[in-house]
Scaffold this active site. Structure first.
Site, short mmCIF file in Angstrom:
data_model
loop_
_atom_site.label_atom_id
_atom_site.label_comp_id
_atom_site.label_asym_id
_atom_site.label_seq_id
_atom_site.Cartn_x
_atom_site.Cartn_y
_atom_site.Cartn_z
N GLY A 89 0.13 -5.79 6.57
CA GLY A 89 0.39 -4.69 5.65
C GLY A 89 -0.44 -3.47 5.90
CG HIS A 120 -2.04 -1.16 0.80
ND1 HIS A 120 -2.72 -1.21 -0.40
CD2 HIS A 120 -2.37 -2.29 1.48
CE1 HIS A 120 -3.47 -2.31 -0.42
NE2 HIS A 120 -3.27 -2.98 0.70
CG HIS A 166 -6.30 -10.33 4.53
ND1 HIS A 166 -7.33 -9.45 4.69
CD2 HIS A 166 -5.92 -10.21 3.23
CE1 HIS A 166 -7.57 -8.84 3.55
NE2 HIS A 166 -6.72 -9.27 2.64
N1 PXP Z 1 -1.17 -12.23 3.59
C1 PXP Z 1 -1.69 -12.33 2.35
C2 PXP Z 1 -1.58 -13.63 1.64
C3 PXP Z 1 -2.29 -11.22 1.72
O1 PXP Z 1 -2.81 -11.34 0.49
C4 PXP Z 1 -2.32 -9.98 2.41
C5 PXP Z 1 -2.90 -8.77 1.74
O2 PXP Z 1 -2.20 -8.47 0.60
C6 PXP Z 1 -1.75 -9.93 3.69
C7 PXP Z 1 -1.20 -11.07 4.27
C8 PXP Z 1 -1.71 -8.66 4.48
O3 PXP Z 1 -3.01 -8.22 4.74
P1 PXP Z 1 -3.23 -6.77 5.33
O4 PXP Z 1 -2.72 -5.82 4.30
O5 PXP Z 1 -4.70 -6.70 5.52
O6 PXP Z 1 -2.46 -6.69 6.61
#
Ligand code: PXP
Length: 253
Positions: free
Chosen positions: A221, A13, A199
């Site tokens: 992320g 991001h 996530h």
């Molecule tokens: N793990 C995977 C496989 C993902 O696709 C993502 C999002 O791109 C993340 C972790 C991180 O998620 P978030 O950005 O919501 O923390």
């Protein structure tokens, strides 16, 4: 189990903000350097088919800086010939197979390995044959864990999005969704898989997730990049690290 839980920082991001202006700033590679300096154990980046955030040239640079610093790059990729070719030409430390739909805002659910078993097994074999550690991003579902194992994955990453959203909405489902994550982690461990999760994790949801003893790595992320606006990327990562350590220490006490 018993090892320190690793934190992988997803810098997608930073590229989203850069791309909003079609210019070169802010640079996700600089964010990756800062994340590693702040204690991130690895960097995660998702090259999407539509290139909405990370670009191939970002991947070139991320491979270089992570190799230089001896830290892993986790390359998130859809199961397509194009992404497989890019992974094989860049040889990141790890690849995480994710589902991808053009119209989704983010990766909305886990990979359906039962449905795509033949194709996924073949991709895993080719990536693993090139020395890439392959993980599959799946929902906390025992049948998907078994399918990931039989497809040859070394790692499963459990999708924590539904649990994190339930916590944010104060939904009564949160408890059940956390139990599903725990059960999937136990089953994956029994099968000899390494287990990651990610996530939607924020300061509130990180502790219950980090306390799951079978987990080896969290990939985080969006929340960290957002929090960086207010307190800076390094401090945001360090606070997340501290909460992860505290969750593990509390569990052990
Ligand atoms: N793990 C995977 C496989 C993902 O696709 C993502 C999002 O791109 C993340 C972790 C991180 O998620 P978030 O950005 O919501 O923390």
């Amino acid at each position: 189990m018993g090892q320190k839980l690793r934190i992988g920082v997803n810098i997608d991001h930073v590229a989203t903000v850069r791309n909003a202006r079609g210019e070169g700033y802010p640079d996700p590679v600089r964010a990756a350097e800062m994340a590693l300096a702040a204690g991130a154990d690895g960097i995660t980046a998702h090259l999407r088919e539509d290139r909405r955030h990370i670009s191939e040239s970002d991947i070139d640079s991320l491979v270089l800086i992570t190799k230089r610093r001896g830290r892993p790059l986790n390359f998130e990729m859809a199961v397509t010939r194009e992404m497989e070719a890019i992974a094989l030409s860049h040889l990141p430390h790890a690849a995480c197979l994710v589902p991808e739909r053009r119209e989704e805002v983010t990766t909305e659910g886990g990979l359906d390995i039962i449905r795509g078993h033949t194709a996924i097994t073949a991709v895993i074999a080719r990536l693993a044959g090139a020395g890439i550690r392959v993980s599959c991003f799946i929902d906390a579902d025992l049948a998907q864990v078994a399918a990931a194992h039989s497809a040859g994955a070394q790692v499963v990453e459990l999708h924590t999005g539904a649990y994190c959203q339930a916590v944010r909405e104060r939904s009564p489902d949160a408890e059940r969704l956390l139990e599903n994550l725990k059960a999937a982690a136990r089953e994956a461990h029994r099968l000899g898989l390494e287990i990651h999760a990610g996530h939607g994790i924020d300061y509130e949801t990180v502790k219950p997730v980090a306390a799951i003893p079978e987990l080896m790595e969290l990939n985080i992320g969006h929340f960290l990049i957002g929090e960086a606006i207010f307190i800076g990327l390094g401090p945001a990562i360090q606070r997340m690290r501290w909460l992860m350590d505290e969750a593990r220490a509390t569990r052990a006490a």
